[in-house]
Design an enzyme around this catalytic site. Structure first.
Site, PDB file in Angstrom:
ATOM      1  N   HIS A 206       3.746  -4.377   2.236  1.00 25.33           N
ATOM      2  CA  HIS A 206       3.594  -5.098   3.578  1.00 25.33           C
ATOM      3  C   HIS A 206       2.369  -6.281   3.324  1.00 25.33           C
ATOM      4  CE1 HIS A 206       0.200  -2.339   3.486  1.00 25.33           C
ATOM      5  NE2 HIS A 206      -0.435  -3.211   3.999  1.00 25.33           N
ATOM      6  N   ASP A 236       6.751   1.187   0.688  1.00 22.73           N
ATOM      7  CA  ASP A 236       5.783   0.150   0.898  1.00 22.73           C
ATOM      8  C   ASP A 236       5.182  -0.097  -0.391  1.00 22.73           C
ATOM      9  OD1 ASP A 236       3.913  -1.579   2.037  1.00 22.73           O
ATOM     10  OD2 ASP A 236       2.777   0.075   3.098  1.00 22.73           O
ATOM     11  N   GLY A 317      -7.957  -4.797   4.454  1.00 22.89           N
ATOM     12  CA  GLY A 317      -8.227  -5.368   3.029  1.00 22.89           C
ATOM     13  C   GLY A 317      -8.032  -4.507   2.083  1.00 22.89           C
ATOM     14  N   SER A 334      -1.040   2.355   1.851  1.00 17.98           N
ATOM     15  CA  SER A 334      -0.343   1.712   2.639  1.00 17.98           C
ATOM     16  C   SER A 334      -0.961   1.427   4.048  1.00 17.98           C
ATOM     17  CB  SER A 334       0.781   2.878   2.993  1.00 17.98           C
ATOM     18  OG  SER A 334       1.945   2.396   3.990  1.00 17.98           O
TER      19      SER A 334
END
Length: 453
Positions: A206, A236, A317, A334
């Site tokens: 992502h 992911d 972050g 994730s």
């Protein structure tokens, strides 16, 4: 005869001195090459053997007779079983057996039924082996009507589906563990991998679509690489190809903050109850336990399945940062809910699945060249010097850094015995040379006196 004996004694003394120099030099070299006695220890647990034993029993006994395994508080493997006969087999194998009502097949069937319902953003579920339930969570964004509908589905499945509301929201942790930045936001570098020719960063999917360009600083002065493949939602993970093609020195190290790093020696799968560590560019190094496996999370961007659920905290972050235990790579961050002040749940993309899908292998400790991808023969986990694991940057490790090397040479615990042997051998060698020289001078004087006397 007397002169022959003297020559033999002198020759033996010289050989002994030279042998002592070789032995002492070897001792010093081994001491310098090893970790110093006071080297900072890498985060370490002892759950790997218990995890392997539990997984082996579950595979052998089958999903109809078992319902998962985990690491107990005493460090021993615990296996959930559905009958006394299977419990006996588990105990004879040296593990702890816990009798439960529902098998793994039933738990997986319940999870499949939940996946078949209309998608509700802000929900997540996972198989809770210890409670023998499927735990369904809903965050603060889930409406009352949606929660009611999902509760009705759970009741229709059976009493082993437990519903739980949580504060916060389930989101990806966008915005390992060094920061990498693009127009999409800030993420964390995960693990370095290779396809045998080029090197890559394996991070969260992502973080950015294919084509995203990543930089190692906020000014955009140092390009790290470009995303070349990935999968999100569904999975992911993504692959960032290094701009220069190679990961550089210390590619087998992940940063954990305070200028330190952990050397990665292999890849594996976690067990419920196992202590794990996560590193990210926002919150640094954090630890916790694996709470469930095969988790499904309905993010606002889409649904991701097959995740590792933990009680390790994470913040925006930290996405893509590495999760590991005992130097073994387990997954990349994730998403989740909460933060590192209040705590929360964090989900991780398992590493083996991602690597297989991407056709890459982990760069681990002991490789001669980062691009070759050859694994070392079970080296011990360790730490790295400041700057280790910065994407694309060179970093020294203990033994190669000049100051670290000097510290080892002056550490009597490490090199003292070897230096003592070297010094003794040098003294013996000098002494034999001096004795020989003195004997030659005396012989010359005697011969000179006899000639001119």
């Amino acid at each position: 005869m007397r002169h022959a004996r003297r020559r033999i004694v002198r020759r033996a003394a010289r050989l002994a001195a030279v042998g002592g120099l070789l032995i002492g030099g070897t001792m010093v070299t081994r001491a310098v090459a090893s970790e110093p006695a006071d080297a900072p220890a890498a985060p370490h647990t002892l759950a790997r053997s218990a995890s392997g034993a539990g997984a082996g029993l579950v595979e052998r006994l089958g999903s109809e007779r078992t319902a998962g395994h985990w690491v107990g508080d005493d460090g021993r493997p615990v296996v959930a079983v559905t009958d006394e006969e299977t419990a006996g087999s588990v105990r004879r194998a040296g593990a702890t057996a816990k009798l439960v009502r529902h098998s793994m097949s039933e738990l997986r069937s319940a999870a499949s039924a939940l996946r078949a319902t209309p998608r509700v953003t802000g929900t997540a579920w996972a198989l809770d082996y210890r409670s023998n339930e499927v735990l369904v969570r809903g965050d603060s964004t889930v409406s009352g009507s949606d929660w009611s509908r999902l509760t009705g589905v759970a009741e229709g499945i059976g009493g082993f589906v437990r519903m739980e509301r949580v504060q916060g929201t389930f989101t990806t942790r966008l915005n390992g563990a060094q920061p990498i930045l693009s127009t999409a936001g800030r993420c964390s570098a995960g693990f370095n991998v290779t396809d045998g020719t080029d090197d890559f960063i394996l991070t969260a999917g992502h973080c950015g679509p294919t084509g995203s360009v990543w930089f190692g600083d906020g000014k955009g002065d140092r390009e790290v690489g470009k995303t070349v493949s990935g999968s999100f939602p569904g999975d992911d993970f993504s692959l960032v190809e290094y701009a220069g093609g190679k990961a550089g020195d210390s590619a087998d190290v992940v940063a954990v903050g305070d200028g330190k790093g952990v050397r990665i020696t292999g890849v594996g799968e976690p067990a419920v109850g196992q202590r794990v560590f996560r590193s990210g560019s926002t919150s640094g190094l954090r630890d916790g336990r694996v709470t469930a496996l095969d988790a499904t999370v309905n993010y606002p961007e889409g649904t991701v399945t097959g995740l590792i659920e933990t009680d390790v905290c994470a913040e925006p972050g930290d996405s893509g940062g590495p999760m590991f235990s005992e130097g073994v790579a387990l997954g990349v961050t994730s998403g989740g809910d909460g933060d590192c002040d209040k705590g929360g749940t964090t989900f991780f993309q398992p590493l083996p699945e991602a690597m297989e899908a991407l056709g890459v292998r982990l760069i681990v400790a002991g490789q001669e060249d980062a691009g070759q991808g050859a694994a070392a023969s079970s080296p011990a986990p360790g730490t790295a010097a400041p700057g280790a694991a910065a994407p694309g940057a060179a970093a020294s490790v203990p033994g190669a850094d000049g100051r670290t090397l000097l510290a080892r040479l002056t550490d009597r615990r490490n090199v003292g015995p070897g230096l003592l042997v070297v010094a003794g051998s040098l003294v013996a060698l000098v002494a034999t040379r001096w004795i020989r020289a003195e004997h030659d001078r005396k012989a010359y004087r005697q011969q000179y006196s006899a000639t001119w006397g």
